[in-house]
Design a protein around this motif. Structure first.
Motif, mmCIF file in Angstrom:
data_model
loop_
_atom_site.group_PDB
_atom_site.id
_atom_site.type_symbol
_atom_site.label_atom_id
_atom_site.label_comp_id
_atom_site.label_asym_id
_atom_site.label_seq_id
_atom_site.Cartn_x
_atom_site.Cartn_y
_atom_site.Cartn_z
ATOM 1 N N THR A 98 -3.669 19.032 -40.432
ATOM 2 C CA THR A 98 -2.735 19.228 -39.319
ATOM 3 C C THR A 98 -2.844 20.676 -38.879
ATOM 4 O OG1 THR A 98 -1.239 17.563 -40.235
ATOM 5 C CG2 THR A 98 -0.320 19.069 -38.580
ATOM 6 N N ILE A 99 -3.058 20.872 -37.585
ATOM 7 C CA ILE A 99 -3.129 22.236 -37.043
ATOM 8 C C ILE A 99 -2.120 22.370 -35.899
ATOM 9 C CG2 ILE A 99 -5.537 22.568 -37.730
ATOM 10 C CD1 ILE A 99 -6.369 22.152 -34.810
ATOM 11 N N ALA A 100 -1.698 23.602 -35.633
ATOM 12 C CA ALA A 100 -0.723 23.842 -34.567
ATOM 13 C C ALA A 100 -1.062 25.142 -33.860
ATOM 14 C CB ALA A 100 0.688 23.904 -35.142
ATOM 15 N N ARG A 101 -0.522 25.295 -32.671
ATOM 16 C CA ARG A 101 -0.775 26.536 -31.927
ATOM 17 C C ARG A 101 0.048 27.666 -32.529
ATOM 18 N NH1 ARG A 101 3.763 27.862 -29.129
ATOM 19 N NH2 ARG A 101 5.066 26.142 -28.376
ATOM 20 N N GLU A 102 -0.449 28.890 -32.344
ATOM 21 C CA GLU A 102 0.293 30.077 -32.744
ATOM 22 C C GLU A 102 1.662 30.051 -32.073
ATOM 23 O OE1 GLU A 102 -0.761 32.609 -34.640
ATOM 24 O OE2 GLU A 102 -2.961 32.591 -34.583
ATOM 25 N N GLY A 103 2.687 30.381 -32.831
ATOM 26 C CA GLY A 103 4.027 30.479 -32.244
ATOM 27 C C GLY A 103 4.849 29.207 -32.355
ATOM 28 N N LEU A 104 4.220 28.097 -32.768
ATOM 29 C CA LEU A 104 4.988 26.843 -32.824
ATOM 30 C C LEU A 104 6.140 26.938 -33.831
ATOM 31 C CD1 LEU A 104 4.861 23.891 -31.574
ATOM 32 C CD2 LEU A 104 4.117 23.210 -33.859
ATOM 33 N N GLU A 105 5.893 27.633 -34.933
ATOM 34 C CA GLU A 105 6.922 27.739 -35.976
ATOM 35 C C GLU A 105 8.183 28.407 -35.429
ATOM 36 O OE1 GLU A 105 5.470 29.610 -39.525
ATOM 37 O OE2 GLU A 105 7.156 28.834 -40.710
ATOM 38 N N GLU A 106 8.016 29.419 -34.544
ATOM 39 C CA GLU A 106 9.168 30.107 -33.971
ATOM 40 C C GLU A 106 9.766 29.300 -32.814
ATOM 41 O OE1 GLU A 106 6.059 31.802 -34.280
ATOM 42 O OE2 GLU A 106 6.693 32.506 -36.263
ATOM 43 N N ASP A 107 8.893 28.715 -31.982
ATOM 44 C CA ASP A 107 9.360 28.016 -30.772
ATOM 45 C C ASP A 107 10.012 26.671 -31.075
ATOM 46 O OD1 ASP A 107 8.121 30.110 -29.556
ATOM 47 O OD2 ASP A 107 6.414 28.951 -28.778
ATOM 48 N N VAL A 162 16.898 17.695 -31.877
ATOM 49 C CA VAL A 162 16.730 18.487 -30.657
ATOM 50 C C VAL A 162 17.038 17.568 -29.478
ATOM 51 C CG1 VAL A 162 14.984 19.969 -31.712
ATOM 52 C CG2 VAL A 162 14.257 17.972 -30.376
ATOM 53 N N ASP A 163 17.176 18.176 -28.310
ATOM 54 C CA ASP A 163 17.618 17.398 -27.156
ATOM 55 C C ASP A 163 16.480 17.235 -26.142
ATOM 56 O OD1 ASP A 163 19.173 15.994 -25.431
ATOM 57 O OD2 ASP A 163 20.352 17.714 -24.733
ATOM 58 N N GLY A 164 15.529 16.377 -26.478
ATOM 59 C CA GLY A 164 14.464 16.056 -25.525
ATOM 60 C C GLY A 164 13.439 17.150 -25.297
ATOM 61 N N THR A 165 13.295 18.071 -26.262
ATOM 62 C CA THR A 165 12.266 19.116 -26.136
ATOM 63 C C THR A 165 10.887 18.469 -26.022
ATOM 64 O OG1 THR A 165 13.610 20.559 -27.533
ATOM 65 C CG2 THR A 165 11.288 21.183 -27.239
ATOM 66 N N ALA A 166 10.106 18.935 -25.055
ATOM 67 C CA ALA A 166 8.770 18.367 -24.849
ATOM 68 C C ALA A 166 7.760 18.981 -25.815
ATOM 69 C CB ALA A 166 8.320 18.603 -23.412
ATOM 70 N N ILE A 167 6.930 18.137 -26.403
ATOM 71 C CA ILE A 167 5.872 18.609 -27.297
ATOM 72 C C ILE A 167 4.630 17.764 -27.032
ATOM 73 C CG2 ILE A 167 6.683 17.116 -29.196
ATOM 74 C CD1 ILE A 167 5.724 19.376 -31.131
ATOM 75 N N GLU A 168 3.467 18.408 -27.072
ATOM 76 C CA GLU A 168 2.227 17.680 -26.819
ATOM 77 C C GLU A 168 1.334 17.687 -28.046
ATOM 78 O OE1 GLU A 168 -0.095 18.905 -23.420
ATOM 79 O OE2 GLU A 168 -1.564 17.292 -23.737
ATOM 80 N N LEU A 169 0.990 16.487 -28.492
ATOM 81 C CA LEU A 169 0.027 16.336 -29.585
ATOM 82 C C LEU A 169 -1.299 15.881 -28.995
ATOM 83 C CD1 LEU A 169 2.128 14.277 -32.211
ATOM 84 C CD2 LEU A 169 1.959 16.773 -32.001
ATOM 85 N N VAL A 170 -2.385 16.473 -29.452
ATOM 86 C CA VAL A 170 -3.709 15.986 -29.040
ATOM 87 C C VAL A 170 -4.359 15.289 -30.234
ATOM 88 C CG1 VAL A 170 -4.253 17.519 -27.112
ATOM 89 C CG2 VAL A 170 -4.581 18.345 -29.448
ATOM 90 N N HIS A 171 -5.121 14.274 -29.930
ATOM 91 C CA HIS A 171 -5.850 13.579 -31.001
ATOM 92 C C HIS A 171 -7.197 13.135 -30.471
ATOM 93 C CE1 HIS A 171 -5.259 9.429 -29.437
ATOM 94 N NE2 HIS A 171 -4.131 9.915 -28.949
#
Ligand code: PBE
Length: 267
Positions: A98-107, A162-171
């Motif tokens: 599993t990988i994530a973009r920089e800053g995801l942990e804070e955002d 959370v209240d409908g925060t948008a997140i994009e996963l790529v696969h």
């Protein structure tokens, strides 16, 4: 024809899959690593075409060598074996990262925690892949979640809604990653995320996350399959560790073939 060697019958050709797949690069490595494969080539069209060729060969008990991987239903459907790979062109055991973009942990700390925790077994992934043959991945993944809500609850435990925060996963566009993508989507949706799932080539998985265009992915196969993409973007994304252990890639043949090792092919 009896007089022909297996290599001749194969026309010195490995039936590969999509040009952009990690396994295609690994097969190219094998073509240079093995002296007895000098002059061989791989054909690259699609996974569907490879499976059609494999089925046709098996129906006629003809030799065929394909680029194959686990987890995949091909091993449940037909009697197949991996060829030994003494040169290690295909690596050993693979894990899915599993990988994530920089800053995801804070955002998005809630999503980060869930993604960081997601881990399941090959048998779980296979059950989604199998069910999806009869329906679609959204429904198959939902069925698995319904049957395994305890596991999913461990991933989401203590995480605030959370209240409908948008997140994009790529696969990547293979069944194994459609399965993990949809299961991750449902886990995130249970905590209130609005999840967009986008299928892209392996190179784009890494590129989009490194550039911050996508948020995370469960699709990388490591260390061999997508190692070249990983290395290219090392330090530009977050490594959340394995979401599945026990994957494998390699050259695969029907069990009725007498070769056991890539080294066995006559040049
Ligand atoms: N695969 C399945 C992919 C990753 C998932 C092994 C065909 C590949 O890039 O080779």
């Amino acid at each position: 024809q009896e007089s022909q060697s297996v290599s001749e019958q194969l026309d010195y050709t490995i039936t590969g899959i999509e040009a952009g797949a990690g396994i295609t690069k690994a097969t190219d490595r094998a073509l240079t690593d093995y002296e007895n494969l000098a002059g061989w080539e791989q054909t690259n069209s699609s996974t569907g075409a490879m499976l059609t060729e494999l089925e046709k060969a098996i129906d006629n008990e003809e030799p065929i060598v394909v680029a194959g991987w686990t987890p995949h239903f091909m091993f449940a459907e037909w009697d197949l074996k991996y060829l030994e790979d003494p040169e290690g062109s295909f690596g050993g055991e693979e894990y899915l990262a599993t990988i994530a973009r920089e800053g995801l942990e804070e955002d998005m700390p809630e999503a980060y925690t869930i993604l960081d925790r997601i881990y399941w077994e090959p048998a779980d992934m296979e059950s989604v892949m199998l069910a999806a043959q009869e329906t679609d991945f959204a429904e198959a993944a939902q069925q698995w979640v319904d049957d395994n809500q305890e596991t999913v609850s461990e991933w989401t435990e203590g995480v605030e809604d959370v209240d409908g925060t948008a997140i994009e996963l790529v696969h990547t566009p293979w069944d194994s990653e459609r399965a993990s993508g949809h299961v991750a989507r449902i886990a995130l949706e249970q905590k209130g995320y609005d999840v967009k799932l986008t299928p892209v080539d392996p190179a784009i998985v890494f590129q989009s996350i490194a550039e911050g265009d996508a948020d995370a992915s469960l699709a990388p196969w490591m260390p061999a399959t997508h190692g070249p993409f990983w290395d290219e973007h090392e330090g530009e994304f977050l490594d959340l560790g394995a979401n599945l252990d026990g994957a494998k890639i390699g050259l695969v043949v029907p069990s009725y073939m007498e070769v056991d090792s890539i080294e066995d092919f006559e040049p």
